[in-house]
Scaffold this active site. Structure first.
Site, PDB file in Angstrom:
ATOM      1  CD  GLN A   1      -3.309   0.164   0.459  1.00 27.97           C
ATOM      2  OE1 GLN A   1      -3.516  -1.028   0.588  1.00 27.97           O
ATOM      3  NE2 GLN A   1      -4.064   0.937  -0.294  1.00 27.97           N
TER       4      GLN A   1
ATOM      5  CE  LYS B   1      -2.546  -1.112  -3.815  1.00 29.51           C
ATOM      6  NZ  LYS B   1      -3.624  -2.088  -3.558  1.00 29.51           N
TER       7      LYS B   1
ATOM      8  CE  LYS C   1      -5.587  -4.232   2.546  1.00 30.21           C
ATOM      9  NZ  LYS C   1      -5.888  -3.703   1.216  1.00 30.21           N
TER      10      LYS C   1
ATOM     11  N   GLY D   1     -12.560  -1.145   2.841  1.00 26.77           N
ATOM     12  CA  GLY D   1     -12.853  -2.568   2.676  1.00 26.77           C
ATOM     13  C   GLY D   1     -11.729  -3.325   1.991  1.00 26.77           C
ATOM     14  CG  ASP D   2      -8.536  -6.352   1.113  1.00 24.56           C
ATOM     15  OD1 ASP D   2      -7.899  -5.697   0.281  1.00 24.56           O
ATOM     16  OD2 ASP D   2      -8.350  -7.580   1.245  1.00 24.56           O
TER      17      ASP D   2
ATOM     18  CB  THR E   1     -10.845  -1.766  -6.925  1.00 24.49           C
ATOM     19  OG1 THR E   1     -10.885  -1.012  -5.723  1.00 24.49           O
ATOM     20  CG2 THR E   1      -9.531  -2.491  -7.019  1.00 24.49           C
TER      21      THR E   1
ATOM     22  CG  ASN F   1     -15.681  -4.240  -4.699  1.00 26.97           C
ATOM     23  OD1 ASN F   1     -14.684  -3.775  -5.265  1.00 26.97           O
ATOM     24  ND2 ASN F   1     -16.728  -3.496  -4.441  1.00 26.97           N
TER      25      ASN F   1
ATOM     26  CB  SER G   1     -10.587   5.411  -0.445  1.00 20.96           C
ATOM     27  OG  SER G   1     -11.330   4.229  -0.308  1.00 20.96           O
TER      28      SER G   1
HETATM   29  P1  NDP Z   1     -14.222  -9.849  -2.103  1.00 22.65           P
HETATM   30  O1  NDP Z   1     -14.292 -10.423  -0.750  1.00 22.65           O
HETATM   31  O2  NDP Z   1     -15.324  -8.980  -2.574  1.00 22.65           O
HETATM   32  O3  NDP Z   1     -14.005 -11.017  -3.187  1.00 22.65           O
HETATM   33  C1  NDP Z   1     -12.946 -11.903  -3.095  1.00 22.65           C
HETATM   34  C2  NDP Z   1     -13.083 -12.928  -4.211  1.00 22.65           C
HETATM   35  O4  NDP Z   1     -11.908 -13.733  -4.248  1.00 22.65           O
HETATM   36  C3  NDP Z   1     -14.260 -13.884  -3.976  1.00 22.65           C
HETATM   37  O5  NDP Z   1     -14.754 -14.324  -5.216  1.00 22.65           O
HETATM   38  C4  NDP Z   1     -13.579 -15.039  -3.222  1.00 22.65           C
HETATM   39  O6  NDP Z   1     -14.251 -16.286  -3.350  1.00 22.65           O
HETATM   40  C5  NDP Z   1     -12.253 -15.089  -3.944  1.00 22.65           C
HETATM   41  N1  NDP Z   1     -11.217 -15.643  -3.069  1.00 22.65           N
HETATM   42  C6  NDP Z   1     -10.834 -15.178  -1.839  1.00 22.65           C
HETATM   43  N2  NDP Z   1      -9.887 -15.962  -1.323  1.00 22.65           N
HETATM   44  C7  NDP Z   1      -9.635 -16.911  -2.244  1.00 22.65           C
HETATM   45  C8  NDP Z   1      -8.753 -18.009  -2.303  1.00 22.65           C
HETATM   46  N3  NDP Z   1      -7.912 -18.269  -1.283  1.00 22.65           N
HETATM   47  N4  NDP Z   1      -8.775 -18.782  -3.430  1.00 22.65           N
HETATM   48  C9  NDP Z   1      -9.612 -18.513  -4.446  1.00 22.65           C
HETATM   49  N5  NDP Z   1     -10.482 -17.487  -4.445  1.00 22.65           N
HETATM   50  C10 NDP Z   1     -10.491 -16.701  -3.363  1.00 22.65           C
HETATM   51  O7  NDP Z   1     -12.817  -9.076  -2.164  1.00 22.65           O
HETATM   52  P2  NDP Z   1     -12.358  -7.922  -3.159  1.00 22.65           P
HETATM   53  O8  NDP Z   1     -12.910  -8.154  -4.508  1.00 22.65           O
HETATM   54  O9  NDP Z   1     -12.572  -6.623  -2.487  1.00 22.65           O
HETATM   55  O10 NDP Z   1     -10.772  -8.159  -3.181  1.00 22.65           O
HETATM   56  C11 NDP Z   1     -10.139  -9.031  -4.129  1.00 22.65           C
HETATM   57  C12 NDP Z   1      -8.672  -8.684  -4.209  1.00 22.65           C
HETATM   58  O11 NDP Z   1      -8.536  -7.314  -4.640  1.00 22.65           O
HETATM   59  C13 NDP Z   1      -7.887  -8.787  -2.897  1.00 22.65           C
HETATM   60  O12 NDP Z   1      -6.555  -9.194  -3.187  1.00 22.65           O
HETATM   61  C14 NDP Z   1      -7.837  -7.354  -2.396  1.00 22.65           C
HETATM   62  O13 NDP Z   1      -6.739  -7.120  -1.543  1.00 22.65           O
HETATM   63  C15 NDP Z   1      -7.686  -6.613  -3.721  1.00 22.65           C
HETATM   64  N6  NDP Z   1      -8.091  -5.205  -3.680  1.00 22.65           N
HETATM   65  C16 NDP Z   1      -9.354  -4.839  -3.312  1.00 22.65           C
HETATM   66  C17 NDP Z   1      -9.720  -3.517  -3.308  1.00 22.65           C
HETATM   67  C18 NDP Z   1     -11.107  -3.069  -3.027  1.00 22.65           C
HETATM   68  O14 NDP Z   1     -11.394  -1.878  -3.229  1.00 22.65           O
HETATM   69  N7  NDP Z   1     -12.026  -3.936  -2.593  1.00 22.65           N
HETATM   70  C19 NDP Z   1      -8.721  -2.444  -3.605  1.00 22.65           C
HETATM   71  C20 NDP Z   1      -7.457  -2.944  -4.076  1.00 22.65           C
HETATM   72  C21 NDP Z   1      -7.158  -4.278  -4.072  1.00 22.65           C
HETATM   73  P3  NDP Z   1     -15.297 -16.753  -2.163  1.00 22.65           P
HETATM   74  O15 NDP Z   1     -16.447 -15.816  -2.265  1.00 22.65           O
HETATM   75  O16 NDP Z   1     -15.606 -18.172  -2.523  1.00 22.65           O
HETATM   76  O17 NDP Z   1     -14.523 -16.619  -0.882  1.00 22.65           O
END
Ligand code: NDP
Length: 447
Positions: free
Chosen positions: A113, A116, A128, A167-168, A212, A243, A379
């Site tokens: 972060q 970034k 974080k 969020g994350d 994102t 997300n 954000s």
């Molecule tokens: P969400 O919780 O909304 O979604 C996560 C997705 O990834 C779900 O489909 C989940 O599946 C899947 N997932 C999580 N863990 C695993 C795993 N171990 N193996 C396979 N699939 C997995 O999270 P986000 O979309 O917010 O975040 C996704 C990524 O983006 C993360 O790395 C986060 O750090 C990064 N990110 C997010 C930001 C944001 O604004 N939200 C900003 C910048 C980066 P299931 O539902 O089955 O668990």
């Protein structure tokens, strides 16, 4: 580029002082390797104390979270918040609720972060946090009680001028709302700028939910334009269906690309006619179901359990689930199947070996700290709106997001070219972020 003597010593010390934190070591190693050209050109930056301070979090908070489920059973989870660097502004970064969360994971995320947030140019430091709480299958009441218990401790450490969580994984606008509600109750202050990713009705920003995913796509658009391509008619594989993935899929669809696969933790969905954002929305938000429910609604689609989507042929890959989800064999399969570009929607989803494969094959590769910076950038826009009690339109905010992503893209390319690594987004992102933070640290003196 290999590490010099100073950074080798520093890296070995980091590994021995932070044992059992492989993701943190991986993130530090990547940055130290890619800033070598800058250290060689400006020997003053090789100051061991500067690099040591850069890699040592300013503060790390760990706490117990006690909450009671719907059956009256008591649970004890662990909470974390790492403030890694406040050289550029208050700590800023998301909260992750997932069973895999531990101190090393939070430190790697907070470290990423730093660079970034520096790339956004928006005056935000890096932090974080999260918990090893597993939200899957939990009722709304359980999620609320957990969030309240988490904030009961966290509120002491955050605030609009100190640390602003968002969020994350596992934390969306519902969780942010419950966290903010508890913060407001305990502090007796409606300080909207303490958390971002809020629902609109409690001070959220338009475009923040989409930011994102949309931002990654704006970045891909700029990468493709650099190579004389556009998104029109491109075939894309996205991993995840949360997300970031959902909004990336929606924007790719709008821009004329076809997303043929996405995934969740139980497998992947293959829809050769193109994953439909409206059906995905129905599955994830209306039915709150797992991704396999999509295949029940669209007969042409199939859900493949227990596998990742990387052997489905595509020209563009957007890993948007979690760290180290795309390995060397996946990268080899993608390259063999006609890949031209990769943009990391998740943080560090590609292993170092996978990145090497992309490099050797001349694939355009955007690291997460550049490609997914649109979330934290928006954000920061939410913080601006909260500070002046203003509300910006969707189109203005989206335009600012798109401009920011193009600017980050160009900064990466210009910096990479300046250090004789043309087209290398990893070098460009790391050196640019590093130079900004290092000069702020020098300006602040030894703190
Ligand atoms: P969400 O919780 O909304 O979604 C996560 C997705 O990834 C779900 O489909 C989940 O599946 C899947 N997932 C999580 N863990 C695993 C795993 N171990 N193996 C396979 N699939 C997995 O999270 P986000 O979309 O917010 O975040 C996704 C990524 O983006 C993360 O790395 C986060 O750090 C990064 N990110 C997010 C930001 C944001 O604004 N939200 C900003 C910048 C980066 P299931 O539902 O089955 O668990």
């Amino acid at each position: 580029m290999p590490l010099d003597a100073v950074t080798t010593g520093l890296y070995n010390e980091i590994v021995s002082r932070n044992p059992a934190e492989p993701e943190f070591h991986q993130a530090v190693s990547e940055v130290l390797h890619s800033i070598q050209p800058a250290l060689q050109r400006q020997p003053s930056l090789r100051d061991a104390s500067l690099l040591q301070r850069l890699c040592e979090p300013e503060r790390q908070v760990m706490f117990r979270i006690v909450w009671v489920d719907d059956n009256g059973t008591t649970h004890v989870n662990r909470g974390f918040r790492v403030g890694f660097s406040s050289a550029l502004g208050p700590y800023k970064g998301g909260l992750r609720f997932h069973r895999s969360v531990n101190l090393g994971v939070v430190k790697f995320l907070a470290f990423e972060q730093i660079f970034k947030n520096a790339l956004t140019g928006l005056g935000i430091g890096a932090g974080k946090g999260g918990s090893d709480f597993d939200p899957s299958g939990r009722s709304d009441g359980e999620i609320m009680r957990f969030c309240q218990a988490y904030m009961t401790e966290l509120h002491r450490h955050i605030g609009p001028q100190t640390d602003i969580p968002a969020g994350d994984i596992g934390v969306g606008s519902r969780e942010i709302g419950y966290l903010f509600g508890q913060y407001k109750r305990i502090t007796n202050r409606f300080e909207a700028g303490t958390l971002t990713g809020k629902d609109l009705v409690i001070g959220g920003s338009l475009v923040r939910p989409e930011a994102t995913g949309y931002g990654v796509v704006y970045f891909v658009e700029a990468m493709l334009a650099e190579r004389g391509h556009s998104l029109e008619d491109k075939t894309v594989v996205v991993s995840g269906s949360g997300n970031v993935a959902q909004h990336a899929i929606a924007k790719l669809h709008q821009m004329g690309a076809t997303v043929v696969a996405c995934s969740d933790s139980s497998g992947f969905l293959h829809d050769p006619s193109g994953v439909r954002p409206d059906v995905l929305h129905e599955v994830k938000h209306v039915r709150r179901a797992k991704l396999d429910a999509y295949a029940d609604l669209v007969p042409a689609a199939r859900f493949v359990p227990g596998r990742s989507p990387w052997d489905i042929p595509c020209e563009i890959a957007v890993p948007a689930a979690t760290q180290n989800e795309l390995g060397e064999a996946d990268a080899v399969a993608l390259v063999k199947n006609g890949l031209i570009a990769v943009a990391e929607g998740a943080n560090m989803p590609c292993t170092p070996k996978a990145v090497e494969v992309f490099d050797e094959a001349g694939i355009a590769f955007a690291p997460g700290k550049a490609a997914n910076a649109g979330g934290v950038a928006t954000s920061a826009l939410e913080m601006q709106q909260n500070a002046c009690r203003d509300r910006w339109s969707f189109s203005d905010t989206d335009k600012t997001l798109a401009d920011t992503m193009r600017s980050i893209h160009n900064t990466c390319l210009i910096t990479a070219a300046n250090y004789e690594k043309p087209g290398d987004y990893v070098t460009g992102a790391n050196i640019s972020g590093f130079l900004t933070v290092a000069s702020a640290m020098n300006a602040l003196g030894l703190v």
